[in-house]
Write a protein that holds these residues in place. Structure first.
Motif, mmCIF file in Angstrom:
data_model
loop_
_atom_site.group_PDB
_atom_site.id
_atom_site.type_symbol
_atom_site.label_atom_id
_atom_site.label_comp_id
_atom_site.label_asym_id
_atom_site.label_seq_id
_atom_site.Cartn_x
_atom_site.Cartn_y
_atom_site.Cartn_z
ATOM 1 N N SER A 118 0.816 -1.214 0.000
ATOM 2 C CA SER A 118 0.000 0.000 0.000
ATOM 3 C C SER A 118 0.849 1.263 0.000
ATOM 4 O O SER A 118 0.648 2.164 -0.789
ATOM 5 N N MET A 156 -0.657 -5.039 2.559
ATOM 6 C CA MET A 156 -2.083 -5.058 2.859
ATOM 7 C C MET A 156 -2.742 -6.185 2.082
ATOM 8 O O MET A 156 -2.180 -6.731 1.134
ATOM 9 N N THR A 208 -0.961 -10.768 5.874
ATOM 10 C CA THR A 208 -0.021 -9.803 6.438
ATOM 11 C C THR A 208 0.747 -10.376 7.620
ATOM 12 O O THR A 208 1.303 -9.625 8.411
ATOM 13 N N SER A 239 -5.000 3.104 4.934
ATOM 14 C CA SER A 239 -5.913 2.037 5.340
ATOM 15 C C SER A 239 -7.132 2.601 6.045
ATOM 16 O O SER A 239 -7.042 3.550 6.808
#
Length: 391
Positions: free
Chosen positions: A54, A60, A158, A279
């Motif tokens: 990201s 992500m 992740t 996010s």
């Protein structure tokens, strides 16, 4: 002996909607991907769930559309073999180049899918063996599990886990076509704020609390008096509008009415806006324009129950606040939520020249934005920036 797996043959996944990105699951063996230098995304089997980079070194999980977005730093991987016959995933940018940043090890600072030493550690875009030997090397098993050589854990999005909890396949994603922004008219109720450059406070109606900048780039939420305190970095906001895309921008204003600035913000003058991290769930920040990601400082406002729903243009999260427990009891934190809440734009009496005069010592001169004009206030007297006394 390295382990290989056969990918499930699919031409493409069914689109969940008309705007979904096209996904083609690859049938090539890992060795063929190495030989052909194929750029692909790592996809959870049977799910619209991909691993991508990201920003900076953050990994992500998200849909094909999110994973292939040009605003990401890593939208693909290229498979390589290490000296022991294991695989490495070289990080690739949206432009098809090797991803690099100064945090990564090595002369070129090139980055790879990596893992921390402890099982459960988050996967990173770091240099080869940056965290520990074997951290960038992986075994691809025939059942679709991917195991880290360094810590022995299995890739689970992740993080890594002690047992294989997620199974993977490789896919090429054709991103959504970029839709040009449409010119959108400003909301009638917001025209006075934009046209008159009115200063205001942001009130979360469900909490009856106000958003402000406490220190540096940190947002906070509290009572009205707390929000306009002279000790705050940012006490109020000024609304700007971009007709293309219908985006509203909240310019950060200091307690003395100036445009807030600090050295961490981007741009020559380091001016700051209400911003957000990539996010959803990230804290809302006071940073420069597009500091964390494209359109992170842009917001879509829609009318609701006498106020406004405020949605981030960049990540589609809704501006909100929540109570967070900690060792000291807890605190209110601003963040980007999945569900909308209502905010009010509350005009501040201190934006009037009389109120500013009453709160200012007679011998102290301060700059203030009053109805969009920069003035100098000294006691009951008001001057323009040229030093001329205003009647």
């Amino acid at each position: 002996m390295k382990k290989l797996f056969t990918l499930v043959s699919m031409v493409c996944l069914c689109a969940l909607n008309a705007n979904a990105a096209d996904v083609t699951v690859l049938t090539d063996s890992p060795d063929a991907l190495v030989m052909n230098e194929t750029v692909f995304l790592i996809k959870e089997k049977g799910q619209d769930n991909f691993i991508y980079g990201s920003n900076a070194q953050n990994i992500m999980m998200g849909t094909a559309s999110k994973a292939s977005a040009e605003t990401n730093v890593v939208t693909g991987y290229k498979l390589e073999l290490d000296d022991n016959g294991n695989y490495r995933f070289r990080a690739i940018t949206p432009a098809g180049e090797w991803y690099t940043h100064n945090w990564a090890s090595g002369e070129g600072h090139y980055c790879f899918l990596n893992a921390q030493p402890a099982i459960g550690g988050v996967t990173f875009n770091l240099g080869i063996d940056q965290d520990f030997e074997g951290g960038s090397s992986w075994i691809i098993n025939s059942d679709g599990s991917i195991q880290n050589v360094g810590n022995g854990g299995y890739l689970a999005g992740t993080k890594t886990t002690e047992t294989a909890e997620m199974f993977w396949e490789f896919a090429v994603v054709t991103p959504d076509p970029v839709v040009p922004d449409q010119e959108v008219a400003i909301l009638t109720s917001l025209k006075p704020f934009v046209e008159n450059e009115t200063l205001f406070s942001l009130k979360n109606t469900s909490l009856d609390m106000y958003l402000y900048g406490s220190t540096a780039q940190n947002c906070a939420i509290g009572t009205y008096d707390e929000s306009i305190s002279e000790s705050n970095a940012v006490a109020r906001w000024k609304l700007e509008y971009e007709p293309l895309g219908g985006r509203y921008i909240f310019r950060a204003i200091t307690p003395t009415g100036e445009w807030y600035t600090h050295d961490w913000a981007t741009g020559d003058e380091h001016y700051c806006y209400l911003n957000a991290q990539p996010s959803i769930g990230g804290v809302a920040f006071i940073l420069g324009a597009n500091q964390d990601f494209k359109d992170g400082h842009c917001w879509i406002l829609t009318e609701k129950d006498g106020g406004y729903i405020i949605q981030n243009k960049g990540n589609e999260g809704y501006l909100d606040a929540r109570w967070v427990e900690n060792d000291n009891g807890g605190f209110y934190q601003t963040y980007l939520a999945e569900n909308p809440v209502v905010w009010e734009l509350v005009t501040d009496p201190a934006t009037s020249i009389d109120a500013i005069s009453e709160k200012t010592a007679e011998t102290k001169a301060v700059k203030a934005l009053v109805n969009g004009k920069l003035l100098i206030v000294k006691g009951a007297e008001k001057f323009n920036v040229a030093g001329q006394l205003l009647k």
